[in-house]
Design a protein around this motif. Structure first.
Motif, short mmCIF file in Angstrom:
data_model
loop_
_atom_site.label_atom_id
_atom_site.label_comp_id
_atom_site.label_asym_id
_atom_site.label_seq_id
_atom_site.Cartn_x
_atom_site.Cartn_y
_atom_site.Cartn_z
N ALA A 150 53.20 22.01 66.55
CA ALA A 150 52.46 23.12 65.95
C ALA A 150 53.35 24.35 65.78
O ALA A 150 53.25 25.04 64.77
N VAL A 153 55.43 23.89 62.64
CA VAL A 153 54.73 23.94 61.35
C VAL A 153 54.05 25.28 61.12
O VAL A 153 53.53 25.54 60.04
N ALA A 154 54.09 26.16 62.15
CA ALA A 154 53.45 27.47 61.98
C ALA A 154 54.09 28.24 60.83
O ALA A 154 53.41 28.97 60.11
N ASP A 156 54.89 28.03 57.46
CA ASP A 156 54.29 27.05 56.57
C ASP A 156 55.10 26.90 55.28
O ASP A 156 54.81 27.51 54.28
N ALA B 98 45.87 23.69 66.47
CA ALA B 98 46.87 23.24 65.49
C ALA B 98 46.22 23.00 64.13
O ALA B 98 46.80 23.30 63.09
N LEU B 101 45.72 26.21 62.48
CA LEU B 101 47.00 26.65 61.95
C LEU B 101 47.27 26.02 60.59
O LEU B 101 47.79 26.66 59.67
N LEU B 102 46.91 24.73 60.45
CA LEU B 102 47.28 24.00 59.25
C LEU B 102 46.29 24.17 58.11
O LEU B 102 46.68 24.31 56.96
N PHE C 95 45.15 16.15 64.56
CA PHE C 95 46.32 16.95 64.19
C PHE C 95 47.16 16.23 63.14
O PHE C 95 47.57 16.82 62.14
N ARG C 106 51.40 19.79 49.58
CA ARG C 106 52.73 20.28 49.22
C ARG C 106 53.46 19.35 48.27
O ARG C 106 54.21 19.80 47.42
#
Lengths: 497, 260, 124, 86
Positions: A150, A153-154, A156, B98, B101-102, C95, C106
């Motif tokens: 995490a 990937v923070a 982005d 997480a 966050l994504l 996750f 992306r």
């Protein structure tokens, strides 16, 4: 006494609660809270270290009202306290130095989540260090995996997302192997707490029962942890993950997360199987060979790299190779050297990442080494920091890297079979290290910037950056000059492990 | 992809094929070695195995007396080995954080996405609504039963929390996020989640602290078999249930639309 | 050896499933399948554990009164460990899926090889 | 009873293999869902009701919902096409 012995528990709970309350809050609140907690944990761990060093004892701490084979336990000795203090100090410095970059790289709405993940990462590392139970270790390994991914990937960008997904899948393979190893271990011993497994193990070793499963288990656990700490053939995920994350994340991942698994592996060797038993099963030989290969390949790949952060990441592969080589030597001095190198690398690599960040900033955000001509003169502190880190990694006397190399060499003398390859590779690797660190040093001090507008600019560093980088430089010299005390602490820690 | 010529593509494909072959070989070797290991392990279903030792016997023999829970599995996860379970709640929390966050969208983007989707929403048909009306109370009841009775019968905070979370997901699908938000806004969601996690951490921390330092600090266990038995296990199950339900629903909402 | 393998049929089956899941996680290039492979791998380990806890002719560890007789109930520890493990695997799955979605946003593909190939193309 | 367990076990192995052999994603997810349900049945047979309940709720329920949601979102991004790429 009560409070002192509760320090491991307090540190773990404190970081966990910090993570919980900083998730929904605003970014600044999470930032302050996380730094404060990391500072408090550092101070507490250092206090524990000082006390345990003075008394020379170690203790177990029951997690609940049930004694050993029934309840769950934490365990702390000089070794654990030393690692915990070093790791939390490095985490604090990395976050402090990378604070400005975090604010730029990560969207403001996500800052709180980022710092929650950082606290949780520290929590899981502390739990991995202190735990006395194999299944608890598995649980916290998974927390470590999730939070480490995490914090990559923070930031982005397409690059980090791809890097994280490769990191995650490689880590999952590793934790799968570790999990089945733990389960098999439970199947043949019936225990999960380390001392109880050790007792059962020594009975099994005496009777020769379950010899094949035992060998398999050691192999599975070692391979699982090796995958997660990027030992050579399993390193493919590392450069992109560590190279693309925000500076603080790169520093934390390279500096301490990789080492958390090595510390756990050492604890498993000492406290679950017993050293003698491990050596008889020849697993260290495998680690030795892979470590040597890693030392060579990491450096060779780093030489080819022009992106400074990826170069540093490949250098981490080589340094992990050193550590596993030391463990694989199966002599006490070799293991001491490996532990010392864990500390050396934990203070040096974050320093290098933070310095690289400053140098990149002074060269118009370019990551290419050749774009950094003269950057060391524009940002003096970053230049000095990079020089200290680079010289330490090459192994110049007075710097900490020299001491670990010295002890690796001493350690290899104990084993006639491994002495020659180990010494040869140490020399070769030092040359290779010099081949990629020294050109960077020359570039950042000599040449003139390609872009004329950069020439006169003088970078202004923020207070937190100066403080953190200064502290890391200081720690580097402490390790390089006052090394006898640190070596003595490690030796005492390993003796009571 | 277009910028690669055929030769380079061929090299990549061949590299992939080699990687695949090595991977297959590794997996096959792993299977063979593990099978070999299994063939040396103690026999299945027998009572004289190493796992049948004083630890498991004591859990059965003294579990009820020491923890007050008739479900020994609940006693193990929430009392004897409670630290694992604290870690497990932390994993759920980490995963939720997480995913935030994504996948979390900015409020403006979220509103736009919801506005775009509204006319096409097929999830709000009458059949689903009627089913949901009938089903949700039962699901909630079942979830609450699993949580509250976790120390007496199979179930507990995790499965109960998952069932409760499923009920909230169903409500959301049938009546739309606006309706769900009326009783579970973002603010309430985070308060519940953080509150439950902190309560869990602090309560267990107190037990660990007193236990580790050999201080008296036990909580009355209550009448065995009644719903108020098991000391802290009942409240802890509720806290775990809240954390699980929140995490499940939160992850659903983030996957579905990127916010609350 | 073969005899013991037959007697331990559940454990043997579990390690076979584990290896199949492991190879899916290692070799599949599609992310969703990789994640399913991870789940299969984990549940196989849990099956192994559950089989380790089972003892023929005994009951689930729900006591009826204080002072249970250990000879009547199965081992509760494997169940407790598996319970923890299931929650971990669902967390990791959430996750990983979120990451896969982000990657799809992306790069427009769920196939890791395709993505790596296209990135190589951009570099050269 | 042993025969029944063996049959369930063979079904599980077949499911595990089928996931990597199917070409499309939706069938793979459905196969995984049935795998989870059979697994929870097997655990019920092994006298582990806690696990059976949890696996049915979490493994077959929540995990599958997450997979379906992810697939739905991928399809929405691709503009309502039938199937995401292999």
């Amino acid at each position: 006494m009560i409070w002192l012995h509760s320090i491991p528990l307090i540190c773990i709970l404190l970081t966990l609660l910090t993570a919980a309350v900083s998730l929904p809050g605003r970014g600044r609140w999470g930032e302050g809270l996380c730094l404060l907690t990391a500072g408090a944990v550092t101070v507490l761990s250092a206090a524990l270290l000082v006390d345990l060093w003075r008394t020379g004892e170690s203790f177990t701490f029951a997690m609940g009202h049930f004694p050993a084979p029934w309840g769950n336990e934490l365990r702390a000795g000089v070794f654990e306290a030393l690692m915990a203090a070093a790791f939390s100090a490095v985490a604090l410095c990395s976050l402090l130095a990378g604070r400005e970059r975090i604010r730029q790289d990560i969207a403001p709405a996500r800052l709180g989540v980022y710092y929650a993940q950082c606290s949780l990462l520290l929590c899981s590392l502390l739990a991995l260090i202190y735990t006395n139970d194999m299944f608890t270790a598995y649980v916290f390994i998974e927390i470590n995996t999730l939070t480490a991914c995490a914090i990559v990937v923070a930031k982005d960008t397409p690059e980090t997302v791809l890097a994280t997904i490769r990191y995650l899948f490689m880590s999952l393979l590793g934790s799968g192997l570790f999990l089945i190893g733990v389960i098999l271990l439970y199947a043949i011993t019936g225990h999960l707490l380390m001392p109880n497994i050790l007792a059962a193990m020594s009975q099994l070793a005496a009777s020769g029962e379950y010899a094949l499963p035992t060998g398999m288990i050691i192999l599975l656990l070692s391979l699982g942890l090796a995958v997660k700490s990027a030992l050579f053939p399993f390193h493919t995920w590392l450069p992109s993950a560590h190279g693309s994350a925000t500076t603080a994340s790169s520093a934390i991942l390279s500096g301490i997360v990789l080492k958390g698994y090595v510390v756990l592996l050492l604890k498993i060797f000492y406290r679950v199987f017993g050293l003698e038993f491990v050596h008889r099963l020849r697993t260290p030989d495998l680690l030795f060979v892979l470590g040597l290969a890693g030392m060579l390949m990491g450096s060779v790949l780093a030489i080819r790299e022009r992106d400074i952060k990826r170069m540093l990441a490949y250098s981490s592969v080589a340094q992990i190779g050193y550590i596993f080589m030391g463990i694989g030597l199966s002599t006490l001095t070799g293991t001491v050297a490996a532990c010392f190198h864990i500390l050396t690398h934990a203070v040096t690599k974050p320093l290098l990442f933070c310095a690289a960040d400053g140098l990149m900033e002074a060269s118009g955000r370019q990551r290419d080494i050749f774009a950094m001509k003269g950057a060391g003169r524009r940002n003096l502190l970053a230049g000095v920091a990079f020089a200290v880190g680079a010289l330490s990694m090459v192994g110049i006397p007075l710097f900490s890297g020299f001491v670990s190399k010295l002890y690796f060499a001493l350690g290899s003398l104990g084993d006639p079979d491994k002495m020659l390859p180990a010494l040869l590779m140490l020399v070769l690797s030092a040359v290779l290290n010099a081949m990629y660190y020294l050109p960077v040093l020359v570039t950042i001090y000599m040449g003139d910037p390609v872009d004329g507008a950069l020439r006169l600019e003088r970078a202004k560093n923020k207070g937190g950056y100066i403080l953190a980088v200064g502290a890391l430089i200081g720690l580097n010299f402490v390790l390089g000059i006052r090394y006898p005390a640190v070596i003595a602490a490690i030796e005492r820690g390993l003796a009571t492990l | 992809m277009n910028r690669l010529n055929d030769g380079e593509r061929g090299i990549f494909r061949r590299f992939q094929a080699g990687y695949g072959a090595i991977g297959l070989l590794v997996s096959g070797a792993l299977a063979a070695v593990l099978l070999l290991t299994v063939s040396y392990l103690p026999g299945f279903g027998q009572a004289d195995r190493p796992t049948e030792n004083e630890v498991s016997q004591r859990y059965i023999a003294k579990g009820l007396e020491e923890t007050g829970a008739t479900n020994v599995v609940a006693a193990v996860i929430l009392d004897y080995r409670a630290f694992d379970t604290l870690g497990e709640s932390a994993v759920l929390f980490a995963a939720l954080a997480a995913v935030i966050l994504l996948l979390r969208e900015e409020p403006a983007a979220l509103a736009r996405r919801m506005a775009e989707r509204k006319p096409f929403e097929p999830d709000q048909g009458p059949i689903l609504r009627i089913t949901a009306r009938v089903l949700i109370p039962w699901l909630l009841l079942f979830g609450a039963y699993l949580v509250l009775n976790g120390h007496l019968s199979p179930g507990g905070g995790f499965s109960g929390g998952a069932v409760t979370g499923a009920a909230m997901i169903l409500h959301n699908l049938a009546f739309g996020p606006e309706q769900t938000r009326r009783f579970l806004s973002e603010r309430i969601f985070f308060r519940l989640l953080v509150g439950a996690l902190c309560f869990y951490g602090l309560a267990k921390g107190y037990v660990f602290f007193t236990g580790g330092n050999h201080l008296p600090g036990s909580i009355p266990l209550g009448q065995a078999g009644s719903i108020f038995s098991g000391g802290l296990i009942g409240p802890l199950n509720i806290a775990v249930g809240i954390v699980t339900a929140c995490a499940v629903y939160g992850i659903f909402a983030l996957f579905d639309r990127g916010g609350w | 050896m073969g005899e013991n393998l037959l007697r331990n049929y559940l454990e043997a089956g579990a390690v076979v499933i584990f290896s199949v899941g492991f190879s899916t996680l290692l070799l599949q290039s599609n992310l969703i399948k990789k994640i399913i492979g991870f789940n299969i791998m984990d549940t196989a380990v849990f099956l192994f554990l559950a089989a380790k806890g089972y003892i023929a002719g005994r009951r689930a560890p729900i006591l009826t009164g204080p002072g249970g007789d250990p000879a009547q109930y199965i081992n509760p520890i494997p169940s407790a460990l598996v319970l923890t493990g299931i929650v971990i695997s669902v967390s990791v799955t959430a996750f990983a899926l979120a990451l896969a979605l982000r990657l799809y946003e992306r790069y427009g593909s769920l196939d890791l090889n395709e993505i790596l190939l296209s990135r190589e193309g951009e570099k050269t | 009873m042993t025969l029944f367990k063996v049959l369930l076990l063979l079904f599980l192995i077949a499911c595990a293999a089928a996931v990597s052999l199917t070409r499309r994603l939706l069938p793979a997810i459905i196969i995984f869902m049935s795998y989870s349900l059979v697994m929870s049945l097997l655990w019920a047979l092994l006298e582990a009701p806690d696990l059976a309940v949890t696996e049915a709720a979490v493994g077959a329920g929540i995990t599958s919902v997450l997979f379906f949601l992810a697939l739905k979102r991928v399809r929405a991004l691709r503009g309502e096409e039938n199937e995401p790429p292999e």
